[in-house]
Design a protein around this motif. Structure first.
Motif, PDB file in Angstrom:
ATOM      1  N   GLN A 176      47.637  85.882  75.714  1.00  0.00           N
ATOM      2  CA  GLN A 176      47.709  84.590  75.025  1.00  0.00           C
ATOM      3  C   GLN A 176      48.280  83.519  75.938  1.00  0.00           C
ATOM      4  O   GLN A 176      47.785  82.390  75.979  1.00  0.00           O
ATOM      5  CB  GLN A 176      48.558  84.705  73.764  1.00  0.00           C
ATOM      6  N   VAL A 177      49.307  83.855  76.707  1.00  0.00           N
ATOM      7  CA  VAL A 177      49.878  82.886  77.640  1.00  0.00           C
ATOM      8  C   VAL A 177      48.851  82.493  78.697  1.00  0.00           C
ATOM      9  O   VAL A 177      48.760  81.319  79.094  1.00  0.00           O
ATOM     10  CB  VAL A 177      51.153  83.449  78.293  1.00  0.00           C
ATOM     11  N   LEU A 180      46.552  79.960  77.320  1.00  0.00           N
ATOM     12  CA  LEU A 180      47.210  78.650  77.316  1.00  0.00           C
ATOM     13  C   LEU A 180      47.176  78.024  78.709  1.00  0.00           C
ATOM     14  O   LEU A 180      46.813  76.857  78.871  1.00  0.00           O
ATOM     15  CB  LEU A 180      48.654  78.801  76.843  1.00  0.00           C
ATOM     16  N   GLU A 225      46.362  75.894  71.009  1.00  0.00           N
ATOM     17  CA  GLU A 225      46.596  77.056  71.874  1.00  0.00           C
ATOM     18  C   GLU A 225      48.086  77.215  72.147  1.00  0.00           C
ATOM     19  O   GLU A 225      48.602  78.343  72.193  1.00  0.00           O
ATOM     20  CB  GLU A 225      45.836  76.883  73.195  1.00  0.00           C
ATOM     21  N   ARG A 228      49.710  78.856  69.092  1.00  0.00           N
ATOM     22  CA  ARG A 228      49.494  80.306  69.056  1.00  0.00           C
ATOM     23  C   ARG A 228      50.408  81.017  70.051  1.00  0.00           C
ATOM     24  O   ARG A 228      50.970  82.080  69.746  1.00  0.00           O
ATOM     25  CB  ARG A 228      48.024  80.622  69.344  1.00  0.00           C
ATOM     26  N   SER A 229      50.560  80.432  71.229  1.00  0.00           N
ATOM     27  CA  SER A 229      51.437  81.028  72.239  1.00  0.00           C
ATOM     28  C   SER A 229      52.887  81.017  71.776  1.00  0.00           C
ATOM     29  O   SER A 229      53.624  81.993  71.953  1.00  0.00           O
ATOM     30  CB  SER A 229      51.302  80.268  73.558  1.00  0.00           C
ATOM     31  N   ASN A 232      53.522  83.747  69.163  1.00  0.00           N
ATOM     32  CA  ASN A 232      53.606  85.071  69.764  1.00  0.00           C
ATOM     33  C   ASN A 232      54.909  85.258  70.528  1.00  0.00           C
ATOM     34  O   ASN A 232      55.567  86.294  70.432  1.00  0.00           O
ATOM     35  CB  ASN A 232      52.417  85.301  70.709  1.00  0.00           C
TER      36      ASN A 232
END
Length: 347
Positions: A176-177, A180, A225, A228-229, A232
Protein backbone atom coordinates in the motif's frame (compact mmCIF):
# COMPACT_ATOMS: atom_id res chain seq x y z
CA UNK A 1 -28.84 -6.59 16.92
CA UNK A 2 -28.11 -6.30 20.62
CA UNK A 3 -25.16 -4.00 21.31
CA UNK A 4 -22.13 -5.95 22.51
CA UNK A 5 -18.39 -5.55 22.78
CA UNK A 6 -16.20 -7.92 20.80
CA UNK A 7 -12.69 -8.63 22.03
CA UNK A 8 -9.88 -11.06 21.27
CA UNK A 9 -9.62 -12.36 24.81
CA UNK A 10 -5.88 -12.94 24.79
CA UNK A 11 -2.58 -11.29 23.87
CA UNK A 12 -2.45 -10.66 20.08
CA UNK A 13 0.62 -12.36 18.61
CA UNK A 14 -0.25 -13.77 15.20
CA UNK A 15 -1.34 -12.35 11.87
CA UNK A 16 -4.83 -13.69 12.57
CA UNK A 17 -4.95 -12.20 16.07
CA UNK A 18 -4.26 -8.73 14.75
CA UNK A 19 -6.78 -9.20 11.95
CA UNK A 20 -9.42 -10.07 14.53
CA UNK A 21 -8.47 -7.14 16.74
CA UNK A 22 -8.72 -4.67 13.85
CA UNK A 23 -12.11 -5.94 12.65
CA UNK A 24 -13.51 -6.10 16.18
CA UNK A 25 -12.35 -2.57 16.98
CA UNK A 26 -13.94 -0.98 13.93
CA UNK A 27 -17.12 -3.06 14.07
CA UNK A 28 -17.54 -2.06 17.71
CA UNK A 29 -17.18 1.58 16.63
CA UNK A 30 -19.88 1.19 13.98
CA UNK A 31 -22.35 -0.37 16.42
CA UNK A 32 -21.57 2.25 19.07
CA UNK A 33 -22.65 5.14 16.82
CA UNK A 34 -25.44 3.49 14.83
CA UNK A 35 -28.40 4.39 17.08
CA UNK A 36 -27.33 8.03 17.34
CA UNK A 37 -26.97 8.24 13.55
CA UNK A 38 -30.59 7.13 13.13
CA UNK A 39 -31.70 9.72 15.71
CA UNK A 40 -29.74 12.38 13.74
CA UNK A 41 -29.11 14.76 16.62
CA UNK A 42 -25.36 15.21 16.21
CA UNK A 43 -23.54 15.09 12.83
CA UNK A 44 -20.40 13.89 14.65
CA UNK A 45 -22.12 10.54 15.22
CA UNK A 46 -22.50 10.08 11.47
CA UNK A 47 -18.89 11.06 10.95
CA UNK A 48 -17.67 8.52 13.49
CA UNK A 49 -19.78 5.71 12.07
CA UNK A 50 -18.56 6.49 8.57
CA UNK A 51 -14.96 6.46 9.81
CA UNK A 52 -15.63 3.08 11.39
CA UNK A 53 -16.99 1.74 8.11
CA UNK A 54 -14.06 3.02 6.08
CA UNK A 55 -11.53 1.67 8.54
CA UNK A 56 -13.31 -1.66 8.65
CA UNK A 57 -13.11 -1.86 4.89
CA UNK A 58 -9.42 -0.97 5.01
CA UNK A 59 -8.80 -3.65 7.65
CA UNK A 60 -10.54 -6.29 5.53
CA UNK A 61 -8.40 -5.38 2.54
CA UNK A 62 -5.18 -5.20 4.53
CA UNK A 63 -5.70 -8.47 6.35
CA UNK A 64 -7.38 -10.33 3.49
CA UNK A 65 -4.65 -13.02 3.17
CA UNK A 66 -5.43 -14.16 6.73
CA UNK A 67 -9.23 -13.91 6.68
CA UNK A 68 -12.02 -16.28 5.82
CA UNK A 69 -15.05 -14.01 6.08
CA UNK A 70 -18.70 -14.76 5.23
CA UNK A 71 -19.85 -13.69 1.77
CA UNK A 72 -22.10 -10.99 3.22
CA UNK A 73 -19.20 -9.47 5.17
CA UNK A 74 -16.90 -8.52 2.30
CA UNK A 75 -15.14 -5.19 1.83
CA UNK A 76 -17.43 -4.58 -1.14
CA UNK A 77 -20.54 -4.79 1.04
CA UNK A 78 -18.97 -2.55 3.68
CA UNK A 79 -17.97 -0.09 0.96
CA UNK A 80 -21.57 0.21 -0.24
CA UNK A 81 -22.73 1.28 3.21
CA UNK A 82 -19.78 3.64 3.66
CA UNK A 83 -20.57 5.30 0.33
CA UNK A 84 -24.15 6.13 1.30
CA UNK A 85 -23.07 7.40 4.72
CA UNK A 86 -20.48 9.46 2.89
CA UNK A 87 -23.13 11.21 0.81
CA UNK A 88 -24.75 12.52 3.96
CA UNK A 89 -21.41 13.36 5.57
CA UNK A 90 -20.35 15.37 2.51
CA UNK A 91 -23.43 17.55 2.87
CA UNK A 92 -22.71 18.07 6.57
CA UNK A 93 -19.17 19.16 5.73
CA UNK A 94 -20.37 21.65 3.11
CA UNK A 95 -22.91 23.08 5.53
CA UNK A 96 -20.28 23.50 8.23
CA UNK A 97 -17.75 25.16 5.91
CA UNK A 98 -20.29 27.57 4.45
CA UNK A 99 -21.97 28.50 7.71
CA UNK A 100 -19.02 28.62 10.12
CA UNK A 101 -15.89 29.18 8.06
CA UNK A 102 -16.95 31.59 5.32
CA UNK A 103 -20.37 33.15 5.86
CA UNK A 104 -19.46 35.27 8.94
CA UNK A 105 -16.55 36.87 7.02
CA UNK A 106 -18.60 38.01 4.01
CA UNK A 107 -20.47 41.23 3.16
CA UNK A 108 -24.13 41.28 4.19
CA UNK A 109 -25.46 40.71 0.67
CA UNK A 110 -23.25 37.69 0.10
CA UNK A 111 -24.28 36.27 3.47
CA UNK A 112 -27.88 36.40 2.25
CA UNK A 113 -26.89 34.52 -0.91
CA UNK A 114 -25.22 31.84 1.19
CA UNK A 115 -28.43 31.55 3.21
CA UNK A 116 -30.07 30.48 -0.04
CA UNK A 117 -27.33 27.93 -0.63
CA UNK A 118 -27.68 26.59 2.91
CA UNK A 119 -31.43 26.24 2.45
CA UNK A 120 -30.81 24.21 -0.69
CA UNK A 121 -28.30 22.02 1.17
CA UNK A 122 -30.77 21.45 3.99
CA UNK A 123 -33.35 20.16 1.49
CA UNK A 124 -30.78 17.85 -0.07
CA UNK A 125 -29.73 16.60 3.34
CA UNK A 126 -33.29 15.72 4.26
CA UNK A 127 -33.58 13.50 1.19
CA UNK A 128 -30.22 11.81 1.72
CA UNK A 129 -30.91 11.22 5.42
CA UNK A 130 -34.07 9.31 4.49
CA UNK A 131 -31.86 7.17 2.27
CA UNK A 132 -29.43 6.52 5.12
CA UNK A 133 -32.20 5.71 7.58
CA UNK A 134 -33.76 3.30 5.12
CA UNK A 135 -30.40 1.63 4.51
CA UNK A 136 -29.76 1.04 8.21
CA UNK A 137 -33.09 -0.73 8.52
CA UNK A 138 -32.83 -2.84 5.37
CA UNK A 139 -32.25 -6.59 5.35
CA UNK A 140 -28.94 -6.23 3.50
CA UNK A 141 -27.40 -4.10 6.24
CA UNK A 142 -28.85 -6.30 8.98
CA UNK A 143 -27.36 -9.35 7.27
CA UNK A 144 -24.02 -7.55 7.06
CA UNK A 145 -24.01 -6.99 10.81
CA UNK A 146 -25.15 -10.53 11.54
CA UNK A 147 -22.35 -11.91 9.37
CA UNK A 148 -19.69 -9.94 11.23
CA UNK A 149 -21.30 -10.92 14.55
CA UNK A 150 -21.13 -14.58 13.58
CA UNK A 151 -17.51 -14.33 12.43
CA UNK A 152 -16.35 -12.42 15.50
CA UNK A 153 -17.92 -15.07 17.73
CA UNK A 154 -16.61 -17.93 15.59
CA UNK A 155 -13.63 -16.60 13.58
CA UNK A 156 -12.14 -18.66 10.76
CA UNK A 157 -8.87 -17.94 9.01
CA UNK A 158 -6.55 -18.87 6.20
CA UNK A 159 -3.51 -20.95 7.19
CA UNK A 160 -1.13 -17.99 6.98
CA UNK A 161 -3.01 -16.38 9.88
CA UNK A 162 -0.95 -18.55 12.25
CA UNK A 163 2.32 -16.78 11.39
CA UNK A 164 3.76 -14.26 13.87
CA UNK A 165 2.68 -10.69 13.07
CA UNK A 166 6.26 -9.39 13.07
CA UNK A 167 7.17 -11.77 10.25
CA UNK A 168 4.54 -10.33 7.89
CA UNK A 169 4.34 -6.66 8.88
CA UNK A 170 6.52 -5.35 6.03
CA UNK A 171 4.60 -7.47 3.53
CA UNK A 172 1.33 -6.04 4.83
CA UNK A 173 2.42 -2.40 4.75
CA UNK A 174 4.81 -2.03 1.83
CA UNK A 175 2.36 -2.81 -1.04
CA UNK A 176 0.00 0.00 0.00
CA UNK A 177 2.83 2.41 0.79
CA UNK A 178 4.36 1.62 -2.59
CA UNK A 179 1.07 2.45 -4.31
CA UNK A 180 1.10 5.77 -2.50
CA UNK A 181 4.70 6.56 -3.39
CA UNK A 182 4.22 5.67 -7.06
CA UNK A 183 1.02 7.69 -7.48
CA UNK A 184 1.24 10.16 -10.41
CA UNK A 185 -0.34 12.87 -8.27
CA UNK A 186 3.05 13.57 -6.71
CA UNK A 187 4.23 14.85 -10.10
CA UNK A 188 1.60 17.58 -10.49
CA UNK A 189 3.34 20.84 -11.40
CA UNK A 190 6.89 19.49 -11.66
CA UNK A 191 9.17 18.82 -14.63
CA UNK A 192 12.26 16.69 -15.28
CA UNK A 193 15.71 17.57 -16.58
CA UNK A 194 17.77 14.49 -17.44
CA UNK A 195 15.99 12.50 -14.78
CA UNK A 196 16.29 15.17 -12.09
CA UNK A 197 13.13 16.66 -10.63
CA UNK A 198 12.60 20.38 -11.19
CA UNK A 199 10.18 21.96 -8.71
CA UNK A 200 8.38 25.16 -9.73
CA UNK A 201 9.22 28.27 -7.75
CA UNK A 202 6.95 31.22 -7.09
CA UNK A 203 3.89 30.14 -9.05
CA UNK A 204 1.27 32.85 -9.28
CA UNK A 205 -2.29 32.38 -8.09
CA UNK A 206 -3.43 32.11 -11.70
CA UNK A 207 -0.83 29.44 -12.47
CA UNK A 208 -1.87 27.41 -9.44
CA UNK A 209 -5.53 27.70 -10.40
CA UNK A 210 -4.68 26.43 -13.90
CA UNK A 211 -2.82 23.44 -12.47
CA UNK A 212 -5.63 22.62 -10.07
CA UNK A 213 -8.28 22.96 -12.75
CA UNK A 214 -6.35 20.65 -15.06
CA UNK A 215 -5.02 18.11 -12.56
CA UNK A 216 -7.08 18.55 -9.42
CA UNK A 217 -8.74 15.17 -9.84
CA UNK A 218 -5.34 13.50 -9.79
CA UNK A 219 -4.54 15.19 -6.49
CA UNK A 220 -7.92 14.11 -5.15
CA UNK A 221 -7.08 10.52 -6.07
CA UNK A 222 -3.69 10.89 -4.35
CA UNK A 223 -5.55 12.00 -1.25
CA UNK A 224 -7.62 8.81 -1.30
CA UNK A 225 -4.47 6.71 -1.69
CA UNK A 226 -2.98 8.58 1.25
CA UNK A 227 -6.05 7.83 3.33
CA UNK A 228 -5.79 4.11 2.60
CA UNK A 229 -2.11 4.17 3.54
CA UNK A 230 -2.83 6.05 6.73
CA UNK A 231 -5.52 3.59 7.79
CA UNK A 232 -3.19 0.64 7.22
CA UNK A 233 -0.24 2.24 8.97
CA UNK A 234 -2.33 3.25 11.98
CA UNK A 235 -3.11 -0.41 12.65
CA UNK A 236 0.51 -1.05 13.60
CA UNK A 237 1.82 2.08 15.32
CA UNK A 238 2.92 0.08 18.37
CA UNK A 239 5.45 -1.83 16.29
CA UNK A 240 7.37 1.24 15.14
CA UNK A 241 9.21 4.25 16.53
CA UNK A 242 9.35 7.99 15.98
CA UNK A 243 10.32 7.95 12.29
CA UNK A 244 7.27 5.87 11.42
CA UNK A 245 5.02 8.18 13.43
CA UNK A 246 6.47 11.25 11.71
CA UNK A 247 5.66 9.82 8.28
CA UNK A 248 2.20 8.87 9.44
CA UNK A 249 1.69 12.46 10.59
CA UNK A 250 2.84 13.74 7.19
CA UNK A 251 0.42 11.42 5.38
CA UNK A 252 -2.40 12.65 7.60
CA UNK A 253 -1.40 16.23 6.74
CA UNK A 254 -1.38 15.32 3.05
CA UNK A 255 -4.91 14.02 3.40
CA UNK A 256 -6.00 17.21 5.16
CA UNK A 257 -4.39 19.67 2.73
CA UNK A 258 -5.63 17.94 -0.42
CA UNK A 259 -9.02 17.48 1.22
CA UNK A 260 -9.31 21.22 1.80
CA UNK A 261 -8.48 21.87 -1.86
CA UNK A 262 -11.06 19.33 -2.99
CA UNK A 263 -13.72 20.72 -0.63
CA UNK A 264 -13.14 24.16 -2.14
CA UNK A 265 -13.87 22.87 -5.64
CA UNK A 266 -16.92 20.96 -4.44
CA UNK A 267 -18.21 24.18 -2.90
CA UNK A 268 -17.68 26.04 -6.17
CA UNK A 269 -19.49 23.32 -8.12
CA UNK A 270 -22.41 23.32 -5.70
CA UNK A 271 -22.77 27.10 -5.70
CA UNK A 272 -22.55 27.19 -9.49
CA UNK A 273 -25.56 24.89 -9.57
CA UNK A 274 -27.47 27.03 -7.07
CA UNK A 275 -26.70 30.35 -8.78
CA UNK A 276 -26.81 28.98 -12.34
CA UNK A 277 -23.13 29.61 -13.12
CA UNK A 278 -23.25 33.18 -11.81
CA UNK A 279 -21.29 32.57 -8.61
CA UNK A 280 -18.63 35.20 -9.25
CA UNK A 281 -21.27 37.85 -9.92
CA UNK A 282 -23.31 37.14 -6.80
CA UNK A 283 -20.61 36.14 -4.31
CA UNK A 284 -17.41 37.65 -5.66
CA UNK A 285 -15.77 38.10 -2.24
CA UNK A 286 -16.54 34.50 -1.37
CA UNK A 287 -15.12 33.31 -4.70
CA UNK A 288 -11.93 35.26 -4.06
CA UNK A 289 -11.60 33.73 -0.61
CA UNK A 290 -11.86 30.23 -2.10
CA UNK A 291 -9.10 31.02 -4.58
CA UNK A 292 -6.96 32.50 -1.79
CA UNK A 293 -7.50 29.42 0.36
CA UNK A 294 -6.51 27.08 -2.46
CA UNK A 295 -3.33 29.08 -3.07
CA UNK A 296 -2.39 28.82 0.61
CA UNK A 297 -3.07 25.08 0.64
CA UNK A 298 -0.97 24.70 -2.51
CA UNK A 299 2.06 26.04 -0.64
CA UNK A 300 1.43 23.53 2.15
CA UNK A 301 1.15 20.79 -0.47
CA UNK A 302 4.46 21.80 -2.04
CA UNK A 303 6.30 21.12 1.24
CA UNK A 304 4.87 17.60 1.42
CA UNK A 305 5.48 17.03 -2.28
CA UNK A 306 9.16 17.86 -1.94
CA UNK A 307 9.55 15.58 1.07
CA UNK A 308 7.88 12.54 -0.47
CA UNK A 309 9.74 12.92 -3.76
CA UNK A 310 13.07 13.15 -1.96
CA UNK A 311 15.05 9.94 -2.55
CA UNK A 312 16.40 9.82 1.00
CA UNK A 313 12.94 10.28 2.50
CA UNK A 314 11.52 7.49 0.37
CA UNK A 315 14.36 5.16 1.33
CA UNK A 316 13.97 6.05 5.02
CA UNK A 317 10.26 5.23 4.99
CA UNK A 318 10.79 1.85 3.32
CA UNK A 319 13.65 0.89 5.65
CA UNK A 320 11.56 1.88 8.65
CA UNK A 321 8.73 -0.40 7.60
CA UNK A 322 11.18 -3.23 6.98
CA UNK A 323 12.39 -3.08 10.58
CA UNK A 324 9.51 -3.28 13.07
CA UNK A 325 10.29 -3.06 16.77
CA UNK A 326 9.21 -6.33 18.36
CA UNK A 327 9.92 -6.44 22.08
CA UNK A 328 7.67 -8.75 24.10
CA UNK A 329 7.38 -6.44 27.11
CA UNK A 330 6.47 -3.50 24.89
CA UNK A 331 3.80 -5.53 23.12
CA UNK A 332 2.24 -6.47 26.45
CA UNK A 333 2.22 -2.86 27.61
CA UNK A 334 0.74 -1.62 24.34
CA UNK A 335 -1.87 -4.33 24.38
CA UNK A 336 -2.90 -3.64 27.95
CA UNK A 337 -3.42 0.07 27.47
CA UNK A 338 -4.66 -0.41 23.87
CA UNK A 339 -2.57 2.55 22.82
CA UNK A 340 -2.11 1.38 19.27
CA UNK A 341 -5.71 0.56 18.56
CA UNK A 342 -6.90 3.75 20.22
CA UNK A 343 -4.72 5.64 17.75
CA UNK A 344 -6.19 3.59 14.94
CA UNK A 345 -9.73 4.77 15.68
CA UNK A 346 -8.76 8.40 16.34
CA UNK A 347 -9.53 10.97 13.66
Amino acid sequence: MKMMKYSLGHEPKTFGDWAYLAIATHFNKILHHETEVIQDKDPEELHQMRVGMRRLRSAILGFSPALNLPQAATEKQVGKVAKILGQLRDIDVLQDILKNQYQPTLPHQEQKYLDLALTTLAKQRKKVFKKVKKLLNEATYIQLKQSFDHWLNNPTYQDIAKIAIADVLPDLLLPQVSRLMLHPGWLVGISFTEGDIEFPDGLSTKEVETLLNNQGLMLHDLRKEGKRSRYNMELFTQFYGDVYHHYLKDIKQLQSVLGDIQDSFVLMEFLDSVFEDKIEQKVSVFSSKLVENRYQKWHEWEILQRKFLNSQSRKELHLTILNPIVVESELETNHNDKKGMNEAVAL
